[in-house]
Design a protein around this motif. Structure first.
Motif, short mmCIF file in Angstrom:
data_model
loop_
_atom_site.label_atom_id
_atom_site.label_comp_id
_atom_site.label_asym_id
_atom_site.label_seq_id
_atom_site.Cartn_x
_atom_site.Cartn_y
_atom_site.Cartn_z
N VAL A 124 12.55 -9.91 -0.73
CA VAL A 124 13.38 -10.15 -1.68
C VAL A 124 11.78 -9.71 -2.99
CG1 VAL A 124 13.66 -12.36 -3.79
CG2 VAL A 124 14.52 -12.51 -1.35
N LEU A 125 10.61 -9.97 -2.74
CA LEU A 125 9.85 -9.77 -3.01
C LEU A 125 9.78 -8.50 -3.54
CD1 LEU A 125 7.21 -11.88 -4.20
CD2 LEU A 125 5.59 -11.26 -1.99
N CYS A 126 10.00 -7.10 -2.20
CA CYS A 126 9.86 -6.51 -3.16
C CYS A 126 10.79 -5.99 -4.32
CB CYS A 126 9.63 -5.01 -1.77
SG CYS A 126 8.78 -6.20 -0.12
N VAL A 127 12.02 -6.22 -3.70
CA VAL A 127 12.89 -6.12 -4.47
C VAL A 127 12.32 -6.21 -6.21
CG1 VAL A 127 15.44 -6.33 -5.38
CG2 VAL A 127 15.17 -6.13 -3.26
N ARG A 128 11.79 -7.29 -5.38
CA ARG A 128 11.96 -8.19 -7.57
C ARG A 128 11.03 -7.51 -8.22
NH1 ARG A 128 11.47 -9.98 -11.32
NH2 ARG A 128 11.11 -11.55 -12.48
#
Ligand code: UDP
Ligand code: MG
Length: 323
Positions: A260-264
């Motif tokens: 999720v962090l990478c996507v964000r």
């Protein structure tokens, strides 16, 4: 190993719950069989007593037992104060046994009584326990057979040592019985305790018969209770599995957090499309949580019951208690 033992007495323990249809047929048959055994010169049995334990039946079982006890000097009745279940009823009979040898069997004659003579042979040649093993389960319903097979597989998976297809049809010497009665646990699963006792054990195969009369007294609820007792009284594997699953889920949540962090950080898309991807893991994790707490709770409940040390049965009445 052929040690002929001295002439011995036998106590036969039969737990009875709502057996008004079966008992009038089966009890006289059991008594007649042991009378013949004692009279026969082919073994050293010298006397027997048939102990019928009424496990808090609400039908006329106790009246029938009283009648049988009055008419037969070898038959004695014991009435428990309420329904404690098959295992506790058997234990109450075992704790009253005084003979050299005890035999436990069901009241419906599903256990083939003719196997008893092979059990006595085993005892006479030195065995301390002779365990009846069902060869044939065709008399059980298809559902019950399936349940039993799946259950044995599950027990093995949990590392519980159990003798497959041995229920509660067995002979024990006085020595083995004393060892069994030393176990003070409230959560009783006798067939699981038996292999832990040791001594010399012999297996006696027999064909499981159909019930002589009446219906099975093992409701689905009672069967499930016994099944859960069988696992949780002998294995902590479920707790370990719960910890494993918890660890796996924790690892998964960390990985998805990183994702999720990478996507964000690196993806231009900011909104999460669809609600399923949010709701499904939530439900899955919620369900898993409750299941795991339930498994732990089952063990905590067991500890709670054990530490209270409540009596495992209470005897209300006996037909021949004066002796
Ligand atoms: N039984 C008991 N208490 C109970 C349930 C059963 O003493 O709460 C006795 C029952 O009378 C019988 C034996 O346990 O002698 C085995 O029960 P059943 O034959 O109904 O079980 P199944 O053979 O169908 O597994
Ligand atoms: Mg039965």
């Amino acid at each position: 190993m052929s040690i002929r033992r001295n002439p011995y007495s036998i106590d036969v323990i039969v737990p009875c719950y709502q057996e008004q249809d079966a008992l009038p047929i089966t009890a006289p048959k059991i008594a007649a069989y042991f009378r013949d055994l004692v009279a026969s010169p082919s073994n050293d049995a010298m006397s027997f007593r048939l102990l019928l334990v009424d496990d808090g039946s609400k039908d006329s079982t106790w009246g029938i037992i009283e009648g049988l006890s009055e008419a037969n000097p070898e038959i004695e009745g014991v009435k428990l104060s309420r329904n404690y279940g098959h295992q506790a009823a058997m234990l109450s009979g075992l704790s009253l046994a005084t003979a050299d040898v005890v035999v436990t069997m069901d009241a419906d004659l599903q256990d083939d009584i003719h196997a008893v003579s092979a059990m006595l042979d085993a005892y006479e040649s030195g065995a301390d326990m002779a365990l009846g093993v069902r060869q044939d389960r065709s008399s059980d319903s298809r559902g019950k057979r399936g349940f039993a097979n799946a259950y044995y597989r599950l027990l093995r998976l949990m590392g519980v040592n159990i003798i497959e297809n041995h229920a509660d049809f067995r002979l024990m010497s006085r020595k083995a019985l004393a060892a069994l009665l030393d176990h003070g646990e409230v959560n009783l699963f006798l067939r699981g305790l038996i292999p832990t006792i040791g001594f010399s054990v012999m297996l006696v195969p027999y064909a499981r018969q159909a019930r002589v009369a009446g219906e099975t007294k093992y409701t689905i609820g009672k069967m499930l209770r016994l099944a859960i007792d069988g696992i949780t009284s002998f294995s902590v594997a479920p707790l370990r599995y719960v910890a494993f699953v918890g660890g796996g889920v924790f690892l998964g949540s960390i990985l998805s957090g990183i994702y999720v962090l990478c996507v964000r950080l690196f993806s231009p898309q900011t909104t999460v499309p669809g609600w399923a991807s949010t709701l499904l893991p939530l439900l899955f994790l919620g369900g898993l949580h409750i299941l795991c707490i339930g498994v732990v709770g089952e063990y905590v409940g067991k500890i709670y019951l054990e530490v209270k040390r409540r009596p495992r049965f209470i005897i209300a009445e006996r037909t021949k208690s004066a002796e």
